[in-house]
Design a protein around this motif. Structure first.
Motif, PDB file in Angstrom:
ATOM      1  N   THR A 102     -25.508  11.434 -10.271  1.00  0.00           N
ATOM      2  CA  THR A 102     -25.202  12.725  -9.650  1.00  0.00           C
ATOM      3  C   THR A 102     -26.348  13.705  -9.886  1.00  0.00           C
ATOM      4  N   VAL A 103     -26.712  13.908 -11.144  1.00  0.00           N
ATOM      5  CA  VAL A 103     -27.871  14.740 -11.483  1.00  0.00           C
ATOM      6  C   VAL A 103     -28.911  13.814 -12.120  1.00  0.00           C
ATOM      7  N   ALA A 104     -29.950  13.515 -11.365  1.00  0.00           N
ATOM      8  CA  ALA A 104     -30.970  12.564 -11.818  1.00  0.00           C
ATOM      9  C   ALA A 104     -32.177  13.307 -12.387  1.00  0.00           C
ATOM     10  N   PHE A 105     -32.858  12.640 -13.292  1.00  0.00           N
ATOM     11  CA  PHE A 105     -34.058  13.186 -13.922  1.00  0.00           C
ATOM     12  C   PHE A 105     -35.179  12.155 -13.796  1.00  0.00           C
ATOM     13  N   PRO A 106     -35.715  11.960 -12.586  1.00  0.00           N
ATOM     14  CA  PRO A 106     -36.757  10.949 -12.401  1.00  0.00           C
ATOM     15  C   PRO A 106     -37.974  11.202 -13.289  1.00  0.00           C
ATOM     16  N   TRP A 107     -38.519  10.135 -13.857  1.00  0.00           N
ATOM     17  CA  TRP A 107     -39.747  10.244 -14.644  1.00  0.00           C
ATOM     18  C   TRP A 107     -40.946  10.244 -13.703  1.00  0.00           C
ATOM     19  N   THR A 108     -42.002  10.916 -14.102  1.00  0.00           N
ATOM     20  CA  THR A 108     -43.220  10.941 -13.292  1.00  0.00           C
ATOM     21  C   THR A 108     -44.449  10.847 -14.181  1.00  0.00           C
ATOM     22  N   MET A 109     -45.543  10.404 -13.586  1.00  0.00           N
ATOM     23  CA  MET A 109     -46.867  10.499 -14.206  1.00  0.00           C
ATOM     24  C   MET A 109     -47.744  11.243 -13.219  1.00  0.00           C
ATOM     25  N   ILE A 110     -48.274  12.373 -13.654  1.00  0.00           N
ATOM     26  CA  ILE A 110     -49.105  13.180 -12.769  1.00  0.00           C
ATOM     27  C   ILE A 110     -50.491  13.339 -13.381  1.00  0.00           C
ATOM     28  N   ASP A 111     -51.528  13.287 -12.545  1.00  0.00           N
ATOM     29  CA  ASP A 111     -52.884  13.414 -13.068  1.00  0.00           C
ATOM     30  C   ASP A 111     -53.781  14.044 -12.025  1.00  0.00           C
ATOM     31  N   LYS A 112     -54.101  15.287 -12.230  1.00  0.00           N
ATOM     32  CA  LYS A 112     -55.109  15.990 -11.429  1.00  0.00           C
ATOM     33  C   LYS A 112     -55.525  17.201 -12.253  1.00  0.00           C
ATOM     34  N   ILE A 113     -56.723  17.168 -12.799  1.00  0.00           N
ATOM     35  CA  ILE A 113     -57.162  18.263 -13.640  1.00  0.00           C
ATOM     36  C   ILE A 113     -57.369  19.515 -12.786  1.00  0.00           C
ATOM     37  N   THR A 114     -56.649  20.568 -13.121  1.00  0.00           N
ATOM     38  CA  THR A 114     -56.730  21.836 -12.396  1.00  0.00           C
ATOM     39  C   THR A 114     -56.906  22.954 -13.422  1.00  0.00           C
ATOM     40  N   PRO A 115     -58.143  23.245 -13.785  1.00  0.00           N
ATOM     41  CA  PRO A 115     -58.380  24.262 -14.819  1.00  0.00           C
ATOM     42  C   PRO A 115     -58.172  25.665 -14.277  1.00  0.00           C
ATOM     43  N   ARG A 116     -58.433  26.641 -15.121  1.00  0.00           N
ATOM     44  CA  ARG A 116     -58.271  28.027 -14.690  1.00  0.00           C
ATOM     45  C   ARG A 116     -59.256  28.326 -13.556  1.00  0.00           C
ATOM     46  N   PRO A 117     -58.937  29.290 -12.691  1.00  0.00           N
ATOM     47  CA  PRO A 117     -59.827  29.621 -11.571  1.00  0.00           C
ATOM     48  C   PRO A 117     -61.236  29.985 -12.044  1.00  0.00           C
ATOM     49  N   SER A 118     -62.214  29.464 -11.340  1.00  0.00           N
ATOM     50  CA  SER A 118     -63.614  29.655 -11.721  1.00  0.00           C
ATOM     51  C   SER A 118     -64.181  30.945 -11.122  1.00  0.00           C
ATOM     52  N   GLU A 119     -64.776  31.783 -11.978  1.00  0.00           N
ATOM     53  CA  GLU A 119     -65.412  33.004 -11.499  1.00  0.00           C
ATOM     54  C   GLU A 119     -66.571  32.690 -10.549  1.00  0.00           C
ATOM     55  N   GLN A 120     -67.262  31.565 -10.811  1.00  0.00           N
ATOM     56  CA  GLN A 120     -68.380  31.188  -9.949  1.00  0.00           C
ATOM     57  C   GLN A 120     -67.893  30.835  -8.549  1.00  0.00           C
ATOM     58  N   ILE A 121     -66.778  30.108  -8.466  1.00  0.00           N
ATOM     59  CA  ILE A 121     -66.239  29.763  -7.151  1.00  0.00           C
ATOM     60  C   ILE A 121     -65.748  31.021  -6.443  1.00  0.00           C
ATOM     61  N   ALA A 122     -65.149  31.944  -7.192  1.00  0.00           N
ATOM     62  CA  ALA A 122     -64.729  33.214  -6.596  1.00  0.00           C
ATOM     63  C   ALA A 122     -65.922  33.944  -5.994  1.00  0.00           C
ATOM     64  N   ALA A 123     -67.031  33.964  -6.738  1.00  0.00           N
ATOM     65  CA  ALA A 123     -68.238  34.624  -6.239  1.00  0.00           C
ATOM     66  C   ALA A 123     -68.775  33.922  -4.994  1.00  0.00           C
ATOM     67  N   ASP A 124     -68.749  32.578  -5.002  1.00  0.00           N
ATOM     68  CA  ASP A 124     -69.214  31.824  -3.834  1.00  0.00           C
ATOM     69  C   ASP A 124     -68.373  32.142  -2.604  1.00  0.00           C
ATOM     70  N   LEU A 125     -67.049  32.238  -2.792  1.00  0.00           N
ATOM     71  CA  LEU A 125     -66.165  32.552  -1.668  1.00  0.00           C
ATOM     72  C   LEU A 125     -66.429  33.962  -1.145  1.00  0.00           C
ATOM     73  N   GLU A 126     -66.640  34.909  -2.059  1.00  0.00           N
ATOM     74  CA  GLU A 126     -66.891  36.280  -1.636  1.00  0.00           C
ATOM     75  C   GLU A 126     -68.231  36.398  -0.920  1.00  0.00           C
ATOM     76  N   ASN A 127     -69.206  35.589  -1.340  1.00  0.00           N
ATOM     77  CA  ASN A 127     -70.495  35.578  -0.643  1.00  0.00           C
ATOM     78  C   ASN A 127     -70.366  35.042   0.774  1.00  0.00           C
ATOM     79  N   LEU A 128     -69.326  34.234   0.991  1.00  0.00           N
ATOM     80  CA  LEU A 128     -69.065  33.711   2.337  1.00  0.00           C
ATOM     81  C   LEU A 128     -68.239  34.682   3.180  1.00  0.00           C
TER      82      LEU A 128
END
Length: 403
Positions: A102-128
């Protein structure tokens, strides 16, 4: 289905000593209508669903921890039982959430490194020409932004147990639907052996050594790269479970050839030091137990105990040059710092037996590290790390060079 990405501490109900966390105790006493903690709010919502018609549901943890579905279920059942005993919910509700059909708790394995937002990428986007991209630091010292920077490789293995149907999740890139055992083996491969132990063993040490970026540390410090490889290749792979759908050897090779060296990802050692107290049992304890089962004890391990010693050295909040720094968020920071408060870097005589209650705590490591043959070894490494300026760098070099 409801998915969860709230980190290990989101499911935590107890302190290290086994007592309830204050907000959890308050939720237990106040009942569903006044719940504020994540698990209290969840169980309160489940109670409303039960009252509305006992509808089936899948609660899917996608957090990066061992047997995440079981951890979520344990917390839900604990809150339910406490409220049942207090008279806030009835026996029928307890039966409803206890029945995984009725109430299931499926197990998962997740893997994708997603660090904090990069200031350099923010600057690159704003330059665009994209406006207002700079990250914002919240009051709890987390970083949010209108964009996400993450690595290309991604894996999500999900137990196919959904009592009320599900979307076609398998159509997603890198998504595998499988049985519970396959999910468990995939998760153990990643979380307890191949990837996460490398992060937890070397990230806090990287903070102490003064490296901001994880990739920069590995790319420029031969000793830290060797230590990372020792954790994965030398100490992990010999006891790794093989999930069949993913090759452990290929997984580790991808980590060291493509993922870990990627400096543009911007993953920081300070991020890897977040909530380590909630992870050491999962990321080190399983390998320690595997070695103990195979060899009688885990004394032949070197890089993993070095990482544990490094984490405790990091908890002193003084780097290898004697400069102070602020610890990354961790629910046990205050408790651990209180236990270590009398230890002074540069004064090894101040270190006596302060590590014993930590290293013997089976709630932390899922095993007593002294009984596993590692307690004294970690104490020795830690003592060498507090000898003075540059002692951490010398200690790491000593132990990775003798392999």
């Amino acid at each position: 289905m409801v998915s969860f990405t709230i980190t290990e501490k989101g499911y935590a109900l107890h302190r290290a000593d086994g007592t309830y966390l204050p907000y959890v105790q308050a939720d237990i006493q106040n009942g569903p209508d006044k719940a504020v903690g994540a698990m209290g709010v969840l169980v309160a919502m489940l109670y409303q669903r039960y009252q509305a018609g006992k509808y089936p549901l899948a609660l899917v943890s996608m957090d990066n921890c061992s047997q995440n579905g079981a951890k979520l279920r344990e917390s839900v059942l604990t809150m339910t039982e406490e409220w049942r005993k207090a008279g806030f919910v009835d026996d029928g509700f307890a039966a409803y959430v206890s029945d995984e059909n009725t109430v299931a708790f499926p197990w998962t394995m997740i893997d994708k490194i997603t660090p904090r937002p990069s200031e350099q990428i923010a600057a690159d986007l704003e330059n665009l020409g994209v406006e207002n991209m700079q990250p914002v630091i919240t009051g709890k010292k987390t970083y949010i932004a209108p964009f996400v920077n993450a690595e290309k490789p991604q894996y999500l293995v999900i137990e196919d147990h959904f009592p009320n149907g599900r979307p076609a999740l398998e159509k997603g890139f890198g998504v595998y639907m499988a049985d519970r055992e396959t999910v468990n083996l995939s998760e153990r491969m990643k979380v307890t052996v191949c990837l996460n132990p490398v992060h937890s063993a070397t990230g806090p040490l990287g903070v102490v050594l003064g490296y901001e970026l994880f990739a920069q540390m590995l790319n420029t410090n031969e000793d830290m790269m060797k230590m990372a490889r020792m954790v994965a290749y030398d100490e992990g792979l010999p006891v790794v479970p093989d999930p069949s759908i993913l090759s452990p050897q290929a997984f580790v090779d991808e980590l060291f050839h493509d993922r870990f060296p990627n400096e543009y990802l911007g993953d920081t050692n300070m991020r890897l030091a977040v909530d380590v107290s909630q992870m050491v049992g999962i990321r080190f304890g399983e390998t320690v137990k595997a070695y103990t089962a195979r060899f009688g004890d885990a004394s032949r391990l070197t890089a993993i105990p070095l990482g544990i010693a490094g984490w405790l050295r990091y908890m002193l909040a003084v780097d290898d040059e004697g400069r102070k720094y602020e610890l990354a968020p961790d629910p046990m920071n205050e408790e651990l710092q209180e236990q270590l408060k009398d230890i002074v870097v540069g004064q090894p005589e101040t270190f006596r037996d302060q590590l014993k209650p930590i290293l013997s705590n089976e709630r932390l490591f899922y095993t007593d590290l002294y009984k596993a043959g590692l307690g004294e070894k970690i104490e020795t490494m830690f003592r060498e790390m507090i000898m003075g300026t540059g002692a951490v760098r010398k200690t790491v070099h000593k132990y990775v060079s003798c392999q």
